[in-house]
Design an enzyme around this catalytic site. Sequence first.
Site, short mmCIF file in Angstrom:
data_model
loop_
_atom_site.label_atom_id
_atom_site.label_comp_id
_atom_site.label_asym_id
_atom_site.label_seq_id
_atom_site.Cartn_x
_atom_site.Cartn_y
_atom_site.Cartn_z
N LYS A 237 42.63 33.61 -10.02
CA LYS A 237 42.46 33.57 -11.45
C LYS A 237 42.00 34.92 -12.00
CE LYS A 237 40.61 28.92 -10.84
NZ LYS A 237 39.32 28.16 -10.86
N GLU B 17 46.75 42.32 -9.88
CA GLU B 17 45.59 41.96 -9.06
C GLU B 17 44.32 42.46 -9.76
OE1 GLU B 17 44.13 40.20 -7.03
OE2 GLU B 17 44.15 40.95 -4.97
N ASP B 18 43.23 41.70 -9.64
CA ASP B 18 41.98 42.15 -10.27
C ASP B 18 41.34 43.29 -9.48
OD1 ASP B 18 41.30 40.52 -8.11
OD2 ASP B 18 40.05 39.15 -9.25
N ASP C 232 40.21 44.80 -2.39
CA ASP C 232 39.00 44.98 -1.56
C ASP C 232 39.46 45.34 -0.14
OD1 ASP C 232 36.43 44.85 -0.54
OD2 ASP C 232 36.27 42.69 -0.65
N LYS D 72 38.68 49.24 -4.48
CA LYS D 72 37.49 49.77 -3.82
C LYS D 72 37.89 50.91 -2.89
CE LYS D 72 34.89 45.53 -4.27
NZ LYS D 72 34.07 44.49 -3.65
N PHE E 14 29.85 44.62 -4.88
CA PHE E 14 30.46 43.41 -5.41
C PHE E 14 30.32 43.44 -6.93
CE2 PHE E 14 30.81 38.93 -6.52
CZ PHE E 14 31.89 38.55 -5.73
N ARG F 150 33.06 35.28 -15.28
CA ARG F 150 34.43 35.76 -15.57
C ARG F 150 34.58 36.28 -16.99
NH1 ARG F 150 38.01 34.41 -11.47
NH2 ARG F 150 37.74 32.37 -10.54
P1 5GP Z 1 41.08 41.40 -0.61
O1 5GP Z 1 42.10 40.43 -0.13
O2 5GP Z 1 41.67 42.70 -1.12
O3 5GP Z 1 39.98 41.63 0.39
O4 5GP Z 1 40.32 40.71 -1.78
C1 5GP Z 1 40.94 40.43 -2.96
C2 5GP Z 1 40.25 39.31 -3.69
O5 5GP Z 1 38.89 39.11 -3.31
C3 5GP Z 1 40.19 39.67 -5.16
O6 5GP Z 1 41.35 39.24 -5.81
C4 5GP Z 1 38.96 38.94 -5.63
O7 5GP Z 1 39.28 37.61 -5.96
C5 5GP Z 1 38.05 38.94 -4.43
N1 5GP Z 1 37.10 40.06 -4.49
C6 5GP Z 1 37.08 41.17 -3.73
N2 5GP Z 1 36.07 42.00 -4.09
C7 5GP Z 1 35.45 41.39 -5.12
C8 5GP Z 1 34.34 41.77 -5.94
O8 5GP Z 1 33.71 42.82 -5.82
N3 5GP Z 1 33.99 40.88 -6.90
C9 5GP Z 1 34.63 39.69 -7.11
N4 5GP Z 1 34.19 38.91 -8.10
N5 5GP Z 1 35.69 39.32 -6.36
C10 5GP Z 1 36.10 40.16 -5.38
#
Ligand code: 5GP
Length: 172
Positions: free
Chosen positions: A39, A94-95, A98, A126, A147, A160
């Site tokens: 979301k 994508e938001d 990470d 990141k 985070f 959010r």
């Molecule tokens: P990845 O698969 O790249 O490790 O993580 C992606 C997802 O993890 C993001 O779409 C998000 O939902 C969540 N996520 C990763 N880092 C953060 C953060 O710093 N804050 C929040 N709220 N969600 C994160």
Amino acid sequence: MIDRVLLSESAISSRLDELAREIDARYAGGEILAVGILKGSVFFLTDLLKRLRSPVALDFLQVRTYSGTSSTGNFQVVRDLSTDIEGKDVLLFEDVVDTGLTLRRLLELLASRRPRSLRIAALLKKDLPENRDIPVDFLGFTIGPEFVVGYGLDLDERYRNLPYVAIWDPTK
Ligand code: 5GP
């Protein structure tokens, strides 16, 4: 537990103006199939799409990779697209990138459906060695490993709707 505002509403807004110009230039009037990863990307996606001049179609998918503040390492498509993407110019929203796990797996899955092009727009990335291989075509901001919450990003569904991005600190 909000430590400090990392990206203000006005900083985000100015960056979105620039990103919209970059995206319009790249697609040169062709239709974009915008795909939001639910979301967290919703605020970023809607604010950015409103700024585009290119014609846009819209779809969403939802995956599960995360629980609380740490990645589970799991990846599961919870809600799939309702559109056939074959031959389309897909732009994934994508938001935050990470570990890169979500996008790595999604790129693999969506590429197998043979879109004409497949690009990524991310609000945040990141600065981490493990996500260096993720090709983000349109990036809002590079941030540190903290985070963050707000502007779509949650902690167990909270925060959010903050209009800015803030660092979340459990010790506060
Ligand atoms: P990845 O698969 O790249 O490790 O993580 C992606 C997802 O993890 C993001 O779409 C998000 O939902 C969540 N996520 C990763 N880092 C953060 C953060 O710093 N804050 C929040 N709220 N969600 C994160």
